[in-house]
Scaffold this motif. Sequence first.
Motif, PDB file in Angstrom:
ATOM      1  N   PRO A   1       4.355  -5.635  -0.398  1.00  0.00           N
ATOM      2  CA  PRO A   1       3.569  -4.650  -0.945  1.00  0.00           C
ATOM      3  C   PRO A   1       2.932  -4.122   1.054  1.00  0.00           C
ATOM      4  O   PRO A   1       2.828  -3.043   0.481  1.00  0.00           O
ATOM      5  N   ARG A   2       3.046  -4.822   1.861  1.00  0.00           N
ATOM      6  CA  ARG A   2       2.427  -4.395   3.158  1.00  0.00           C
ATOM      7  C   ARG A   2       2.983  -4.130   3.573  1.00  0.00           C
ATOM      8  O   ARG A   2       3.328  -3.311   4.674  1.00  0.00           O
TER       9      ARG A   2
ATOM     10  N   ARG B   1      -3.146  -2.650  -3.340  1.00  0.00           N
ATOM     11  CA  ARG B   1      -2.675  -2.632  -2.221  1.00  0.00           C
ATOM     12  C   ARG B   1      -3.145  -1.092  -1.288  1.00  0.00           C
ATOM     13  O   ARG B   1      -4.017   0.025  -1.955  1.00  0.00           O
ATOM     14  N   GLU B   2      -2.754  -0.893   0.007  1.00  0.00           N
ATOM     15  CA  GLU B   2      -3.216   0.688   0.601  1.00  0.00           C
ATOM     16  C   GLU B   2      -2.278   1.760   0.216  1.00  0.00           C
ATOM     17  O   GLU B   2      -1.072   1.660   0.018  1.00  0.00           O
TER      18      GLU B   2
ATOM     19  N   ASP C   1       5.481   0.948  -8.067  1.00  0.00           N
ATOM     20  CA  ASP C   1       4.659  -0.326  -8.214  1.00  0.00           C
ATOM     21  C   ASP C   1       5.036  -0.925  -9.742  1.00  0.00           C
ATOM     22  O   ASP C   1       4.354  -1.301  -9.983  1.00  0.00           O
TER      23      ASP C   1
ATOM     24  N   THR D   1      -6.778   3.083  -1.594  1.00  0.00           N
ATOM     25  CA  THR D   1      -6.239   1.839  -2.367  1.00  0.00           C
ATOM     26  C   THR D   1      -6.381   1.856  -3.759  1.00  0.00           C
ATOM     27  O   THR D   1      -6.702   2.895  -4.335  1.00  0.00           O
TER      28      THR D   1
END
Length: 566
Positions: free
Chosen positions: A168-169, A200-201, A155, A188
């Motif tokens: 990020p997905r 992001r998740e 991160d 989250t």
Amino acid sequence: MTHDNLPAPGAPDIDIARAAVMAPIVPLAETKFDIPAKALVPYGHFKAKLGFDYIQSLSNKPSGKLVLVTAVTPTPAGEGKTTTSVGLTDGLNRIGLKTMVCLREPSLGPVFGMKGGAAGGGRAQVIPMEDINLHFNGDFHAITSAHALISAMLDNHLQWGNALDIDPRRISWRRAIDMNDRALRNITIGMGGPTEGVVREDGFDITVASEIMAIFCLATNLKDLQARIGDIIIAKTRKKAPVTVRDLGADGAVTVLLKDAFQPNLVQTIEQNMAFIHGGPFANIAHGCNSVVATQAALKLADVVVTEAGFGADLGAEKFLNIKCRQTGLRPDALVLVCTVRAMKMQGGVKKTKLGKENVDAVRDGCVNLQRHIQNMKTFGLTPVVALNHFVHDTNAEIEEVRKACDAENVEMVISRHWAEGGAGAEDLARAVQARLDAPKTDLKLTYKDSDSLTEKVQKVAKKIYRATDIAVSKEAAAAFKSIEKMGFGHLPICIAKTQASFSTDPTQLGATCDHIVEVRDATLNAGAGFVVAICGTILRMPGLPRHPAALDIGLDDDGQIIGLA
């Protein structure tokens, strides 16, 4: 070693363990296995780690023989696989075989959840029991911290420009904590503004499901440990190229965090026999075996090494053989299959509250589960010795039904009373295992070939071990298999994540269910650990606490002694 000082059988395990006379670990290790004091890193008086320099010095020594302990399908009554492993170790030492046991470390999640501790039971325990069940030498904390470092650096990389162009997905690396906490399954992160990170998740897995834990238990030395950590795929770029921990530059720092923890932990049984307890992946969501480092060191030190594989033989033993043996060249010289009358009753439909009443018909019906596990182990070229872990309510008629089921499969059944009598109660089992160790060795037959496709590997396990008619691969799983094979990892073994309560993916299906369909929902690549996880049915990588968690019963008394730990 006598049990004169111990409470009577049936007393709480913690009381028995606390009353046992422990020998200081350094002189005990020297007496038992000629391990010099300088080879050990003491953690107090009764625990120590074995140094890598000494482990490497053992490389030219001949290896002892390996005994794998597995079990029937687990039930809420508990089958006593760890208890049997410890009792068998004490029994083998009593009949003159220099024997050591290698076990997994307990996870704090189950300790404070529903299962409780994992240090054995009755008079067949590893000690100090409280230390082993709580924070044991900090290993799991080191693994959790190592996992967290990767998360933090990932991160942080996103925050400071994302030079690797990570999407990020498409981040596959989740966080980890060694506690059952369902609220953390899906979260989250990065909320609060630009200085707080990228929104992001994310989510948490329990530490024992972490790929770091799997690597920790499969790596053979520090160099291999760092190489495997570097190979972990944590995300993909916007062009769908894999991103590894090595790409992130975190492999060195993560290895440093694990350096001390990676040394095997040496403790003792109640009868002052030696035990390595190191690593602890679950077998329903990972490969379920203690560390390779501990197993291989023990084989150089002892004539016989007893080790266990988690949950039932369809999970733990299958993965021990198809993953651990495939990667390391290890091969069991004998196999013990633990069974209880209580488990057979439950497989025959009896509720846990009714287990104290004789029910021969239920035992007979439930023994199909035992027979399925016997048949499965024979497909690997291993004929098990069935250890009937004896309980006080077992009747002669019920025991005879288990014996008949074993006779029908042409395998030996031995009643073992180690829970009540310690090593003395396991001497018959020890002699049966000794006879198997002295018998000619057969070739190990793995369930699938490296060259099989990932789908074929899952299909072969499902058909040969679970007796399924076929598998149903979801679109997500099919796409994952295709992607993994395209990246060049199709040769890796399969680690099936599924319920431990049944041969099927439905935990309510008891006995020896067959002609079912195994649903493959998804798949993930553990490139560092060296296997592909196939997620089958409904399985959680982060358990939750039950309505009444064990933590509600654990505390300190007025003298500062721990109570309620089981």
